[in-house]
Design a protein around this motif. Structure first.
Motif, PDB file in Angstrom:
ATOM      1  N   LEU A  61       0.857  -1.182   0.000  1.00  0.00           N
ATOM      2  CA  LEU A  61       0.000   0.000   0.000  1.00  0.00           C
ATOM      3  C   LEU A  61       0.895   1.235   0.000  1.00  0.00           C
ATOM      4  CD1 LEU A  61      -2.525  -1.147   2.707  1.00  0.00           C
ATOM      5  CD2 LEU A  61      -2.935  -1.013   0.271  1.00  0.00           C
ATOM      6  N   PRO A  62       0.371   2.364  -0.462  1.00  0.00           N
ATOM      7  CA  PRO A  62       1.190   3.581  -0.488  1.00  0.00           C
ATOM      8  C   PRO A  62       1.762   3.924   0.888  1.00  0.00           C
ATOM      9  CG  PRO A  62      -0.928   3.930  -1.560  1.00  0.00           C
ATOM     10  CD  PRO A  62      -0.983   2.594  -0.964  1.00  0.00           C
ATOM     11  N   SER A  63       1.013   3.671   1.919  1.00  0.00           N
ATOM     12  CA  SER A  63       1.539   3.935   3.264  1.00  0.00           C
ATOM     13  C   SER A  63       1.009   2.874   4.217  1.00  0.00           C
ATOM     14  CB  SER A  63       1.102   5.310   3.742  1.00  0.00           C
ATOM     15  OG  SER A  63      -0.267   5.250   4.068  1.00  0.00           O
ATOM     16  N   ASN A  64       1.553   2.872   5.402  1.00  0.00           N
ATOM     17  CA  ASN A  64       1.110   1.875   6.378  1.00  0.00           C
ATOM     18  C   ASN A  64      -0.154   2.331   7.110  1.00  0.00           C
ATOM     19  OD1 ASN A  64       1.671  -0.700   7.351  1.00  0.00           O
ATOM     20  ND2 ASN A  64       2.488   0.144   9.256  1.00  0.00           N
ATOM     21  N   ALA A  93      -3.145   2.747   6.046  1.00  0.00           N
ATOM     22  CA  ALA A  93      -4.355   1.995   5.712  1.00  0.00           C
ATOM     23  C   ALA A  93      -4.519   0.798   6.643  1.00  0.00           C
ATOM     24  CB  ALA A  93      -4.282   1.530   4.267  1.00  0.00           C
ATOM     25  N   TYR A  94      -3.435   0.072   6.841  1.00  0.00           N
ATOM     26  CA  TYR A  94      -3.518  -1.097   7.732  1.00  0.00           C
ATOM     27  C   TYR A  94      -3.821  -0.661   9.160  1.00  0.00           C
ATOM     28  CZ  TYR A  94      -2.284  -5.257  10.353  1.00  0.00           C
ATOM     29  OH  TYR A  94      -2.322  -6.322  11.220  1.00  0.00           O
ATOM     30  N   ARG A  96      -5.275   1.898  10.152  1.00  0.00           N
ATOM     31  CA  ARG A  96      -6.609   2.473  10.293  1.00  0.00           C
ATOM     32  C   ARG A  96      -7.678   1.385  10.153  1.00  0.00           C
ATOM     33  NH1 ARG A  96      -9.620   4.936   6.218  1.00  0.00           N
ATOM     34  NH2 ARG A  96      -7.839   4.755   4.835  1.00  0.00           N
ATOM     35  N   LEU A  97      -7.533   0.546   9.100  1.00  0.00           N
ATOM     36  CA  LEU A  97      -8.612  -0.390   8.781  1.00  0.00           C
ATOM     37  C   LEU A  97      -8.604  -1.666   9.619  1.00  0.00           C
ATOM     38  CD1 LEU A  97      -8.745  -0.118   4.907  1.00  0.00           C
ATOM     39  CD2 LEU A  97     -10.576   0.437   6.477  1.00  0.00           C
ATOM     40  N   SER A  98      -7.410  -2.165   9.909  1.00  0.00           N
ATOM     41  CA  SER A  98      -7.354  -3.462  10.593  1.00  0.00           C
ATOM     42  C   SER A  98      -8.061  -3.458  11.959  1.00  0.00           C
ATOM     43  CB  SER A  98      -5.906  -3.920  10.729  1.00  0.00           C
ATOM     44  OG  SER A  98      -5.873  -5.229  11.191  1.00  0.00           O
TER      45      SER A  98
END
Lengths: 266, 181
Positions: free
Chosen positions: A231-234, A236-237, A239-241
């Motif tokens: 992913l472009p940055s970490n 997303a993980y 935030r979403l996980s």
């Protein structure tokens, strides 16, 4: 009996094993796979060197406690190389998935540590008497469980593994599992009168099966590596996980309430 | 042949089969799930027909049937209702799995994965399956009031929608980054 003092059947199997090892090594160089799998190539080369070394010491010094100790010592070196080679394959397979690779090596270290502690506890009263054979079995337990944990991780995340690497990984795991089946499950049978050569034959046969699998895997050049997926940055993980986990937890709680209500209504 | 040796050969064969199964191609198992038409169709059915399912499962209907018709009809309707609930539970499981797979995709694409988060999700799926199987087992042998299922459906539906949006956003961002690179 041969001039080396080994039964002919064992000697033939030993010869076959060395021959297939040579084939695997030639394939590694012929197809250029040694560049990708340098540690695996070193492991195969070490196995061939070990066979040569054993042939030399048995021929010149015969069988005895000293040569047996030297043989087991050479086995230790190849087992360490085996650990590195298997880790290299896992690293190649999981390289495109940086996060999962990070998780996998932590899992490898964790499972290996747990198994080593358990093994040490089991053999605790007789540590000082622990022989090469016991160490070999303990190593196989550690290796097999750590490898199985990683294979389960690959399965859990549905990571596609190229066929060649898949066969090599199966070979490594089968090698250790077969050793455990032989040494932990069937050892008393191999000590029965008339079965004296069976232990060596079974060990060699299972290794030949693995080598044949590897030869099949390396028959063609190894596939090109997948590009790194990330992913472009970490963020997303991060935030979403937790959010998904919270939702899954809530869903579980709702199911739990449904279960309780159902239990009450009955 | 010696039975012990047969057992030994069998054990090795079992180990090999297990290893091959463990590393079988995930694409084979996920083909159905990846079929967008099939997935869309399932979702559409699930969302579109749920109010009708709820209405059909109303307890008053059974009471009405029991007061007006023969016992056979009432019990056959009960059986049908049970089948509907079981099918609905299967849909819920699919939604849960879809959600879980999305979380796994995000983890796969991430540069750093938190062990605690992953262990927690693994625990959640184990718990979900245990509960799901228990409830399914109960439904097969009894009957349950269904309003709870309705709220469960809304919950899963809204979550799946939000995740779809999040995934779309992520893939757009990834595509943008790769085109810039």
């Amino acid at each position: 009996m041969s001039s080396l003092g080994l039964p002919l059947q064992v000697l033939v199997l030993w010869g076959c094993s060395s021959l297939v090892q040579l084939v695997v090594l030639v394939l590694l160089f012929k197809e250029g796979s040694f560049r990708k799998l340098s540690l695996f190539t070193a492991y195969t080369a070490l196995n061939i060197c070990q066979a040569g070394f054993l042939l030399f010491i048995y021929k010149h010094y015969g069988f005895g406690p000293r040569t047996t100790e030297m043989a087991w010592f050479s086995q230790t070196i190849t087992l360490v190389a085996q650990g590195f080679a298997a880790t290299e394959i896992l690293r190649v397979v999981l390289r495109p998935y940086q996060g999962i690779w990070g998780l996998a090596w932590r899992l490898l270290i964790f499972t290996a540590t747990v198994v080593i502690i358990l093994e040490a506890k089991i053999t605790y009263p007789s540590w000082s008497w622990a022989k090469w054979f016991d160490l070999n079995v303990s190593y196989n337990w550690t290796f097999a469980i750590a490898m199985l944990a990683c294979l389960l991780l690959i399965r859990y995340y549905s990571i596609p593994v190229p066929k060649a690497y898949k066969i090599i990984l199966i070979g490594f795991c089968f090698c250790s599992c077969a050793d455990l089946v032989i040494n932990e499950g069937f050892l008393p049978i191999f000590y029965l009168p008339g079965n004296e050569n069976l232990w060596q034959s079974a060990t060699l046969l299972s290794f030949i099966v693995v080598l044949l699998l590897w030869a099949v895997a390396l028959w063609k050049p190894l596939p090109a590596e997948n590009p790194r997926l990330s992913l472009p940055s970490n963020d997303a993980y991060q935030r979403l996980s937790p959010e998904i986990n919270d939702r899954l937890r809530l869903l579980n709680e709702k199911l739990q309430r449904l279960w309780k209500r159902e239990a009450r209504s009955n | 042949m010696n039975p012990s040796l047969l057992l030994f050969a069998g054990s090795l064969a079992a180990v090999l089969i297990f290893l091959v199964w463990l590393l079988r191609d995930p694409r084979n198992t996920a083909t159905r799930a990846k079929d967008p038409l099939a997935a869309e169709e399932l979702e559409r059915r699930h969302v579109t027909y749920f109010p009708q399912v709820l209405r059909a499962l109303a307890a008053e209907d059974i009471a009405y049937l029991a007061s007006r018709c023969a016992g056979d009809l009432s019990s056959s309707v009960r059986k049908e209702r049970r089948k509907i609930v079981l099918a609905y539970l299967a849909f819920l499981r699919n939604d849960f799995l879809k959600l879980w797979q999305m979380a796994n995709v995000i983890a796969k694409m991430s540069q750093k994965v938190g062990a605690a988060q992953e262990i927690e999700r693994f625990r959640l799926i184990l718990v979900f399956y245990a509960r799901y199987e228990l409830i399914r087992f109960k439904f097969q042998f009894g009957f349950t009031p269904v309003p709870e299922l309705g709220s469960l459906s809304d919950f899963v539906g809204s979550l799946a929608l939000r995740l779809d949006i999040a995934m779309k956003e992520l893939s757009e961002r990834a595509a943008l980054t790769s085109s810039q690179a």
